[in-house]
Scaffold this motif. Structure first.
Motif, PDB file in Angstrom:
ATOM      1  N   ALA A 403       0.825  -1.211   0.000  1.00 20.13           N
ATOM      2  CA  ALA A 403       0.000   0.000   0.000  1.00 20.13           C
ATOM      3  C   ALA A 403       0.859   1.260   0.000  1.00 20.13           C
ATOM      4  N   LEU A 404       2.004   1.218   0.693  1.00 23.50           N
ATOM      5  CA  LEU A 404       2.866   2.396   0.780  1.00 23.50           C
ATOM      6  C   LEU A 404       3.691   2.604  -0.486  1.00 23.50           C
ATOM      7  N   PHE A 405       4.196   1.532  -1.048  1.00 19.86           N
ATOM      8  CA  PHE A 405       5.097   1.618  -2.206  1.00 19.86           C
ATOM      9  C   PHE A 405       4.558   0.742  -3.337  1.00 19.86           C
ATOM     10  N   PRO A 406       3.579   1.227  -4.079  1.00 21.19           N
ATOM     11  CA  PRO A 406       3.013   0.422  -5.176  1.00 21.19           C
ATOM     12  C   PRO A 406       4.094   0.050  -6.199  1.00 21.19           C
ATOM     13  N   GLY A 407       4.065  -1.192  -6.630  1.00 21.02           N
ATOM     14  CA  GLY A 407       5.016  -1.664  -7.629  1.00 21.02           C
ATOM     15  C   GLY A 407       6.353  -2.089  -7.074  1.00 21.02           C
ATOM     16  N   ALA A 408       6.530  -2.050  -5.769  1.00 24.09           N
ATOM     17  CA  ALA A 408       7.814  -2.432  -5.182  1.00 24.09           C
ATOM     18  C   ALA A 408       8.051  -3.933  -5.341  1.00 24.09           C
ATOM     19  N   ARG A 409       9.343  -4.312  -5.459  1.00 19.95           N
ATOM     20  CA  ARG A 409       9.724  -5.720  -5.539  1.00 19.95           C
ATOM     21  C   ARG A 409      10.234  -6.178  -4.175  1.00 19.95           C
ATOM     22  N   PHE A 410       9.959  -7.442  -3.875  1.00 18.63           N
ATOM     23  CA  PHE A 410      10.369  -8.010  -2.599  1.00 18.63           C
ATOM     24  C   PHE A 410      11.336  -9.160  -2.855  1.00 18.63           C
ATOM     25  N   VAL A 411      12.502  -9.076  -2.268  1.00 14.56           N
ATOM     26  CA  VAL A 411      13.558 -10.076  -2.453  1.00 14.56           C
ATOM     27  C   VAL A 411      14.017 -10.539  -1.064  1.00 14.56           C
ATOM     28  N   GLU A 412      13.835 -11.800  -0.791  1.00 12.58           N
ATOM     29  CA  GLU A 412      13.110 -12.852  -1.491  1.00 12.58           C
ATOM     30  C   GLU A 412      11.605 -12.578  -1.456  1.00 12.58           C
ATOM     31  N   GLY A 425      -6.282  -5.854   1.632  1.00 15.05           N
ATOM     32  CA  GLY A 425      -5.255  -4.826   1.549  1.00 15.05           C
ATOM     33  C   GLY A 425      -5.249  -3.900   2.750  1.00 15.05           C
ATOM     34  N   ALA A 426      -4.091  -3.309   2.986  1.00 15.04           N
ATOM     35  CA  ALA A 426      -3.928  -2.393   4.119  1.00 15.04           C
ATOM     36  C   ALA A 426      -4.271  -0.970   3.702  1.00 15.04           C
ATOM     37  N   ASP A 427      -4.626  -0.161   4.678  1.00  8.29           N
ATOM     38  CA  ASP A 427      -4.930   1.252   4.441  1.00  8.29           C
ATOM     39  C   ASP A 427      -3.620   2.035   4.358  1.00  8.29           C
ATOM     40  N   PRO A 428      -3.359   2.750   3.262  1.00 10.26           N
ATOM     41  CA  PRO A 428      -2.084   3.477   3.148  1.00 10.26           C
ATOM     42  C   PRO A 428      -1.888   4.512   4.254  1.00 10.26           C
ATOM     43  N   ASP A 429      -2.942   5.246   4.592  1.00  6.68           N
ATOM     44  CA  ASP A 429      -2.804   6.267   5.635  1.00  6.68           C
ATOM     45  C   ASP A 429      -2.475   5.636   6.985  1.00  6.68           C
ATOM     46  N   SER A 461       3.759  13.358   3.702  1.00  5.46           N
ATOM     47  CA  SER A 461       3.155  12.173   4.320  1.00  5.46           C
ATOM     48  C   SER A 461       3.589  12.039   5.772  1.00  5.46           C
ATOM     49  N   VAL A 462       4.860  12.324   6.040  1.00  5.79           N
ATOM     50  CA  VAL A 462       5.356  12.251   7.412  1.00  5.79           C
ATOM     51  C   VAL A 462       4.665  13.292   8.283  1.00  5.79           C
ATOM     52  N   THR A 463       4.490  14.497   7.759  1.00  5.30           N
ATOM     53  CA  THR A 463       3.843  15.557   8.534  1.00  5.30           C
ATOM     54  C   THR A 463       2.406  15.191   8.877  1.00  5.30           C
ATOM     55  N   ILE A 464       1.682  14.646   7.914  1.00  7.47           N
ATOM     56  CA  ILE A 464       0.290  14.242   8.168  1.00  7.47           C
ATOM     57  C   ILE A 464       0.242  13.143   9.225  1.00  7.47           C
ATOM     58  N   ALA A 465       1.156  12.188   9.126  1.00  4.00           N
ATOM     59  CA  ALA A 465       1.185  11.106  10.112  1.00  4.00           C
ATOM     60  C   ALA A 465       1.532  11.635  11.500  1.00  4.00           C
ATOM     61  N   LEU A 466       2.459  12.581  11.571  1.00  5.06           N
ATOM     62  CA  LEU A 466       2.831  13.150  12.867  1.00  5.06           C
ATOM     63  C   LEU A 466       1.664  13.908  13.497  1.00  5.06           C
ATOM     64  N   GLU A 467       0.910  14.628  12.695  1.00  2.35           N
ATOM     65  CA  GLU A 467      -0.254  15.333  13.240  1.00  2.35           C
ATOM     66  C   GLU A 467      -1.280  14.340  13.776  1.00  2.35           C
ATOM     67  N   ALA A 468      -1.433  13.214  13.086  1.00  3.70           N
ATOM     68  CA  ALA A 468      -2.349  12.183  13.587  1.00  3.70           C
ATOM     69  C   ALA A 468      -1.847  11.611  14.907  1.00  3.70           C
ATOM     70  N   LEU A 469      -0.540  11.424  15.025  1.00  2.00           N
ATOM     71  CA  LEU A 469       0.028  10.917  16.277  1.00  2.00           C
ATOM     72  C   LEU A 469      -0.090  11.948  17.390  1.00  2.00           C
TER      73      LEU A 469
END
Length: 559
Positions: A403-412, A425-429, A461-469
């Motif tokens: 949800a945070l990084f669409p299209g990201a690859r995971f290894v392994e 799916g998870a909520d991005p916010d 995104s960090v600022t919005i998350a900090l205000e929520a916290l």
């Protein structure tokens, strides 16, 4: 008599003070005028000029004027160079020993306005945070004792009350305050609804209280009703002369609702200067309200031992360096930062850390544990689109990372366990808030840019998350380090930094040894070599030093 360090405990000598009329508006204006004069003359001519001014306007002796000037200047230095007056209102906030905060509004406007201000703000905090606060008010300040869940920008507090509804807010707040109960009983006595004497005998006070409660249940049932059956929202006030008279007494006698309206209007219009300061320990101007007697309390919790304000350690006397009161100790910040860093000792502990952080930057010291987890399918590397750096994450966090990084690859490319995959799916916010919170809890004071670098999120995104916290009471913003600008810190870590800072300062004042005490006494008594006094001047100094000493007359005659 043996004397030992009290370790910051408060005095326990009882008091014999009762409620008294608040300071008049005219006297409050004179107090503010004196404070402004001291501040102006201290800036222009220094301490001596301020002392001369106090002597001139008050008629007190020079040593008393010096005490006044030193006291006000110490408070001014701790409050960022501002001395509270009717033109400068200062909002001061600091941590207490319980992990909560104390908010003090320095406003030398008299207790009637400050009571109304404290009651109104207490009601607004109750509505916004669903938590009943302890509050108090004196002639020079109003106090709100905040809990650990209260985190908000200090600059927002003046806007909690608005001129168009402040009277309604104070009216609703005063209904469940001790001042309403006391004046209700007084008005019942005045109206002869409850008699003070019956059959020529005094009606016992406990019986009068019971009868007053019975009248309350009959006249004002919504206030006396069970809270479980009371509908949500404002209490409906009956149109009854006893209720009207009691409310009028509370709003205009015990408090000054018109004065509060004028103050709130000045807040809105910007015609009064408002200052905000976060301090490590309370300024000397805050000591009076922190040690306030029960008649200053605005809530029903009248036990001194249960007051949050009593959990604040206070200095004895004026601080040597008052400007240091608002500064955090750099060593304390460094110590908390070091303590907050996870001490990963095995793969399982690294897995727990990655779960709490959602994703983290690779660390050399964790490489061996990460490889062990990856071999077991419990973690992977995250390769974001258009990014060359990688992140480490636990397999259970795959949904949040997608949800945070669409299209990201995971290894392994480890898949989610079936039980977690079934949740969808998870909520991005929500994932951003979890990620920022995890990194904030192990960082100490950091800037938005630092968190953005650690989390690979954007600054916005960090600022919005900090205000929520911050709204949840988890994060606190402020200028914690010089030249770093606005920083954010987890509330629990900031409370620990404040505690370490106070411990360091408290350690600088220690009990002296018996030998040092005896050396001081010999010098104080002028018997040590080089301290003896001679002649008429010496006799005069000794007499002045002995002023107030209580000795038997026979001892004086033998001198």
């Amino acid at each position: 008599m043996r004397v030992r360090d009290a370790a910051g405990r408060h005095p326990t000598i009882p008091f014999w003070l009762g409620e008294a009329p608040g300071r008049t508006e005219e006297l409050s204006e004179e107090v503010s005028k004196l404070r402004r004069g001291v501040a102006e003359r201290s800036d222009d001519g220094g301490r001596d000029a301020a002392i001369e001014y106090v002597e001139e306007v008050s008629g007190i002796e020079d040593f008393a004027a010096a005490l006044v000037v030193d006291y006000l200047n110490a408070g001014r230095a701790a409050l960022g160079g501002v001395l509270p007056s009717d033109e400068d209102i200062v909002f001061e906030r600091f941590f207490d020993e319980s992990g909560g905060m104390q908010l003090i509004i320095h406003a030398p406007l008299g207790s009637r306005i400050n009571r109304a201000l404290g009651v109104g703000l207490r009601k607004k905090f109750c509505l916004n945070f669903d938590f009943e606060l302890q509050a108090a008010a004196s002639n020079d300040a109003a106090l709100l004792s905040l809990g650990p869940q209260h985190s908000f920008p200090l600059e927002d507090v003046p806007a909690f009350l608005r001129s168009h509804n402040v009277q309604d807010a104070v009216t609703q707040a005063v209904l469940r305050s001790p001042m309403f109960t006391a004046r209700w009983r007084w008005n019942l006595n005045r109206s002869l609804a409850v008699l003070r004497r019956k059959g020529g005998k005094l009606n016992p006070f406990n019986i009068q209280r019971m009868e007053a409660d019975d009248v309350m249940a009959a006249v004002f049932p919504s206030l006396a009703a069970c809270q479980d059956n009371t509908p949500a929202g404002p209490v409906e006030i009956p149109d009854h002369p006893l209720v009207r008279e009691t409310l009028n007494d509370c709003l205009t006698e015990a408090m000054d609702i018109d004065g509060l309206k004028a103050l709130v209007t000045r807040f809105e219009q910007g015609t009064i200067r408002v200052h905000f300061v976060d301090t490590v320990e309370p300024s000397v101007l805050a000591h009076e309200i922190l040690n306030g007697a029960p008649f200053t309390y605005l809530d029903e919790d009248g036990e001194i031992g249960e007051r949050r304000s009593r959990a604040v350690p206070l200095r004895r006397g004026l601080p040597v360096e008052p400007r240091e009161l608002g500064r955090l100790d750099p060593d304390a910040i460094a110590r908390v930062r070091a303590e907050a860093v996870p001490d990963v000792r095995d793969p399982d502990e690294l897995h727990d850390v990655l779960l709490s952080l959602v994703a983290a930057r690779p660390r050399q010291e964790w490489t061996e544990h990460f490889q062990a987890l990856a071999a077991g399918g419990r973690c992977f590397e995250v390769h974001r689109v258009d990014a060359t750096d990688v992140l480490w994450a636990a397999t259970e966090r795959r949904g949040e990372l997608e949800a945070l990084f669409p299209g990201a690859r995971f290894v392994e490319d480890h898949q989610l366990p079936p039980a977690l995959a079934a949740r969808g799916g998870a909520d991005p916010d929500g994932a951003e808030v979890q990620m920022v919170q995890g990194h904030l809890e192990i960082s100490g004071p950091v800037t938005v840019g630092d968190l953005a670098t650690a989390t690979a999120l954007s600054n916005s995104s960090v600022t919005i998350a900090l205000e929520a916290l911050r709204a949840r009471g988890i994060a606190v913003a402020g200028e914690f380090e010089p030249d770093e600008g606005l920083q954010w810190c987890a509330r629990r870590l900031l409370a620990r930094i404040h505690s370490y800072t106070r411990e360091r300062r408290r350690a600088q004042v220690r009990p002296v040894s018996r030998e040092e005490w005896e050396q001081f006494l010999q010098a104080w008594w002028h018997v040590a070599p080089g301290t003896q006094l001679h002649g008429r001047a010496g006799v005069a100094e000794v007499i002045e030093q002995l002023q107030g000493a209580e000795w038997p007359a026979g001892d004086w005659e033998r001198i």
